[in-house]
Design an enzyme around this catalytic site. Structure first.
Site, PDB file in Angstrom:
ATOM      1  N   LEU A  24      39.456  48.686  29.324  1.00  0.00           N
ATOM      2  CA  LEU A  24      40.193  48.121  30.451  1.00  0.00           C
ATOM      3  C   LEU A  24      39.858  48.946  31.680  1.00  0.00           C
ATOM      4  O   LEU A  24      39.666  50.169  31.586  1.00  0.00           O
ATOM      5  CB  LEU A  24      41.713  48.181  30.201  1.00  0.00           C
ATOM      6  N   ASP A  25      39.806  48.302  32.839  1.00  0.00           N
ATOM      7  CA  ASP A  25      39.594  49.031  34.093  1.00  0.00           C
ATOM      8  C   ASP A  25      40.713  50.047  34.295  1.00  0.00           C
ATOM      9  O   ASP A  25      41.816  49.888  33.761  1.00  0.00           O
ATOM     10  CB  ASP A  25      39.586  48.065  35.287  1.00  0.00           C
ATOM     11  N   GLN A  26      40.429  51.055  35.103  1.00  0.00           N
ATOM     12  CA  GLN A  26      41.391  52.142  35.310  1.00  0.00           C
ATOM     13  C   GLN A  26      42.774  51.636  35.733  1.00  0.00           C
ATOM     14  O   GLN A  26      43.796  52.088  35.223  1.00  0.00           O
ATOM     15  CB  GLN A  26      40.857  53.124  36.364  1.00  0.00           C
TER      16      GLN A  26
END
Length: 262
Positions: free
Chosen positions: A60-62
């Protein structure tokens, strides 16, 4: 520096499902070499004196919150990652996006089949191949298929709450696909979502919007549910993650404001 603890949803000898908070990277990177979710999981097993080489299945993106699964051995990892495997992971996301979308009847999904590639002018961003109008042989190998399905749950006051599921898991896929159709994710700074509605001159509404940005100071995207067939037992597994408080407050605030305007 923010201190995160590990929120474990499920654990057995093959898999570990955890709830990732917004603001944490999944994999170690140059700037986050020791404080990634992977580091936290490795530390958890070290504390238990277990020699496990954990592998995140997907990422998942940050600034995206939600469920991430780790495989604890190579067999589980390959079965969960294989596109043809019955074990393949299926995620559903919740997102707040700009613009009013018609609310969908149950079971109705809209499909975006838009190949993606890295933006040649900014390697931190992705673009649709249609955006770039680039079809030269030099670039064709860099273009990757990307398919997103979305369903609108609620819509009012120039914003919409949608749920999404993906056939492919490309970098920034949801963010780029929604931007392409004119519905950028709320507060997604990299793709222009932080500019949404800020230009309005209607003071009360402007104040309301600023409050919303303060409540949810990141892109409003959450990996809410995740399902797969267990790589060893063959059992159907399903996990659901609570909507994080920042997104829940944003949704509640927007619903209340929408009701006052009707």
């Amino acid at each position: 520096e923010t201190s995160f603890s590990l929120n474990i949803l499920y654990e057995d000898t093959d898999i570990l499902a955890v709830d990732k908070p917004a603001g944490m990277v999944t994999h170690p990177t140059g700037m986050h070499y020791t404080d990634s979710l992977s580091n936290l999981v490795a530390g958890y097993f070290r504390e238990k004196n277990e020699q496990v080489c954990v592998r995140p299945v997907g990422r998942l993106d940050q600034e995206t919150s939600g469920i991430v699964v780790f495989a604890q051995n190579q067999v589980a990892a390959s079965r969960l990652q294989s596109v043809k495997s019955p074990c393949k992971i299926h995620k559903q996301y919740l997102a707040a996006v700009s613009g009013t979308l018609p609310v969908d009847m149950p079971g109705v999904w809209h499909t975006l089949d838009l190949p993606l590639m890295q933006d040649p002018e900014n390697h931190l961003k992705m673009k649709t191949a249609a955006d770039l109008s680039l079809h030269s042989s030099a670039l064709s190998g860099k273009i990757k298929t990307a398919v997103t399905h979305y369903h609108t749950l609620f819509s009012s006051q120039d914003w919409s709450l949608i749920t999404l599921k993906l056939d492919t898991g490309r970098t920034h896929q949801i963010r780029v696909h929604m931007k392409y159709i004119g519905h950028t994710l709320f507060n997604d700074e990299r793709y222009g979502g932080h500019d949404i509605l800020k230009g309005t001159t209607f003071t009360k509404y402007k104040q309301f919007v600023q409050n919303c940005f303060a409540i949810c100071p990141r892109q409003a995207l959450h990996a809410k549910t995740l399902g797969f067939v267990h790589p060893t037992t063959g059992e159907e597994m399903f996990f659901d993650s609570e909507i994080p408080s920042d997104m829940q407050q944003l949704i509640d605030r927007w619903r209340v404001y929408a009701n006052t305007k009707e």
